[in-house]
Design a protein around this motif. Sequence first.
Motif, PDB file in Angstrom:
ATOM      1  N   LYS A 126       0.867  -1.172   0.000  1.00 23.06           N
ATOM      2  CA  LYS A 126       0.000   0.000   0.000  1.00 23.06           C
ATOM      3  C   LYS A 126       0.907   1.226   0.000  1.00 23.06           C
ATOM      4  CE  LYS A 126      -3.605   2.461   2.562  1.00 23.06           C
ATOM      5  NZ  LYS A 126      -4.376   2.541   3.829  1.00 23.06           N
ATOM      6  N   TYR A 127       0.853   1.969  -1.091  1.00 20.66           N
ATOM      7  CA  TYR A 127       1.646   3.182  -1.222  1.00 20.66           C
ATOM      8  C   TYR A 127       0.732   4.391  -1.031  1.00 20.66           C
ATOM      9  CZ  TYR A 127       5.713   0.862  -3.442  1.00 20.66           C
ATOM     10  OH  TYR A 127       6.810   0.087  -3.709  1.00 20.66           O
ATOM     11  N   LEU A 312     -10.117  -0.399  -0.253  1.00 17.85           N
ATOM     12  CA  LEU A 312      -8.858  -0.934  -0.790  1.00 17.85           C
ATOM     13  C   LEU A 312      -8.587  -2.354  -0.294  1.00 17.85           C
ATOM     14  CD1 LEU A 312      -6.608   2.246  -0.324  1.00 17.85           C
ATOM     15  CD2 LEU A 312      -8.012   1.640  -2.294  1.00 17.85           C
ATOM     16  N   ALA A 313      -9.645  -3.120  -0.051  1.00 18.78           N
ATOM     17  CA  ALA A 313      -9.513  -4.479   0.473  1.00 18.78           C
ATOM     18  C   ALA A 313      -9.463  -5.492  -0.667  1.00 18.78           C
ATOM     19  CB  ALA A 313     -10.671  -4.790   1.412  1.00 18.78           C
ATOM     20  N   LEU A 314      -8.899  -6.642  -0.373  1.00 22.88           N
ATOM     21  CA  LEU A 314      -8.781  -7.705  -1.359  1.00 22.88           C
ATOM     22  C   LEU A 314      -8.585  -9.035  -0.663  1.00 22.88           C
ATOM     23  CD1 LEU A 314      -5.226  -8.141  -2.724  1.00 22.88           C
ATOM     24  CD2 LEU A 314      -5.702  -6.175  -1.266  1.00 22.88           C
ATOM     25  N   ILE A 352      -6.106 -15.139   2.270  1.00 25.77           N
ATOM     26  CA  ILE A 352      -6.293 -14.217   3.388  1.00 25.77           C
ATOM     27  C   ILE A 352      -6.980 -12.953   2.885  1.00 25.77           C
ATOM     28  CG2 ILE A 352      -4.288 -15.058   4.678  1.00 25.77           C
ATOM     29  CD1 ILE A 352      -2.791 -12.526   3.725  1.00 25.77           C
ATOM     30  N   LYS A 353      -7.794 -12.378   3.742  1.00 27.89           N
ATOM     31  CA  LYS A 353      -8.442 -11.112   3.427  1.00 27.89           C
ATOM     32  C   LYS A 353      -7.563  -9.979   3.934  1.00 27.89           C
ATOM     33  CE  LYS A 353     -13.184 -12.821   3.299  1.00 27.89           C
ATOM     34  NZ  LYS A 353     -14.566 -12.699   3.828  1.00 27.89           N
ATOM     35  N   VAL A 354      -7.203  -9.084   3.027  1.00 27.38           N
ATOM     36  CA  VAL A 354      -6.302  -7.980   3.354  1.00 27.38           C
ATOM     37  C   VAL A 354      -7.153  -6.725   3.609  1.00 27.38           C
ATOM     38  CG1 VAL A 354      -4.390  -6.548   2.551  1.00 27.38           C
ATOM     39  CG2 VAL A 354      -4.509  -8.979   1.904  1.00 27.38           C
ATOM     40  N   HIS A 355      -7.086  -6.247   4.836  1.00 30.93           N
ATOM     41  CA  HIS A 355      -7.762  -5.003   5.216  1.00 30.93           C
ATOM     42  C   HIS A 355      -6.725  -4.031   5.729  1.00 30.93           C
ATOM     43  CE1 HIS A 355     -11.798  -6.741   4.852  1.00 30.93           C
ATOM     44  NE2 HIS A 355     -11.348  -7.796   5.492  1.00 30.93           N
ATOM     45  N   TRP A 356      -7.048  -2.756   5.700  1.00 31.71           N
ATOM     46  CA  TRP A 356      -6.112  -1.724   6.137  1.00 31.71           C
ATOM     47  C   TRP A 356      -6.744  -0.892   7.237  1.00 31.71           C
ATOM     48  CZ3 TRP A 356      -1.724  -2.727   3.534  1.00 31.71           C
ATOM     49  CH2 TRP A 356      -1.832  -3.358   2.299  1.00 31.71           C
ATOM     50  N   ASP A 357      -5.968  -0.581   8.263  1.00 30.63           N
ATOM     51  CA  ASP A 357      -6.461   0.281   9.326  1.00 30.63           C
ATOM     52  C   ASP A 357      -6.610   1.706   8.794  1.00 30.63           C
ATOM     53  OD1 ASP A 357      -6.440  -1.795  11.080  1.00 30.63           O
ATOM     54  OD2 ASP A 357      -4.422  -1.375  11.803  1.00 30.63           O
TER      55      ASP A 357
END
Length: 357
Positions: A126-127, A312-314, A352-357
Amino acid sequence: RAPQLMYMHWMNTMVGYCGPFKYESEYCEKLRSYLEANLGWMEEQMGKGEDPEYWHQVRLALLQLKGLEDSYNGHLDFPRGRVTLSPFGFLLLQLGGDLEDLESALNRSSPRGWPSYQSMLRVIKKYTLPFRTSDGGNSQIPGSIQVFSSYPGTIFSGDDFYILSSGLGHSQCWPCPPPSIWGADSLGPTPPNHRYFEEIFNASGTPELVEKYGDWFTYDKNPRAQIFRRNQTLVHDLDSMVRLMRSNNYLQDPLSRCRGCDPPQNAENAISARSDLNPPNGTYPFPALRQRCHGGTDMKGGVTSSGMVPSLALVAASGPAWDDVPPFRWSTSPCSALLHMGHPDLWTFPPIKVHWD
């Protein structure tokens, strides 16, 4: 941790490639000249003042790459003019599949195989890049936050999988012109013109391959295309999409059969290929179907949905498919002699589910 990962990824995938020993000095000099000419051409375009917004962003990308290389080497530099990059430094990690085409175009005497399993040190990045437009104002570019599948030491997604804060999601696999249509004029610093699917197909000599080997070389009747066409109705949610993208049931699937192969079922002929599972002493009509250290090592970067893009999840997966086939294990695979620094031995990682804080 990042420098160690970059070092290991370089060792696994690029060590010795036109390095100090220069195993193929003639090819390496041709490649150096091509890359330096290409970088020089980009610098010329930046200085012309034509399409300034585009070339401003190109310069920012080159500066980002230079900053990465300088940081790794413990060197501090703030270029005001020309962006100087080593053609055989971190730039090589950015070229991806281009090197395979350049080897053919520049007549490398012994083209290198590109075993995908050595490249399984992956990073979901994540940029947040507060890049501005070229007018010197305060206008921030759209999509300044970028999520993408990548590798240590690279600043792009080799899978072309991106989710941007502008709302754009992108995943694409596009065919490159095969060696048979490389011409002398196409090796200048400017890239070959893009062509449509059918134009590429017809101009590349592929119809002759279809005539010789059958539908495997078509873009609509090859095994993977047929499996997608048959199974796309099974996709009704994110989990079923993941299952399809990670599927390989080559021993049972009639669409995985190979005409002229012995044994007839072929592990390359699946959505997520596992060519390492093909017998080494089999009979195969062309090299792509033989046993290779090659296969699907992810999920084309990742899977997302319209509901996940705003955050921005995947969903990401790492390693070769293993639902209906034996999981990949370096120590018992035909690829065990290949360098794979930093890799686990057994690859049994769930999505895996990628989430961002």
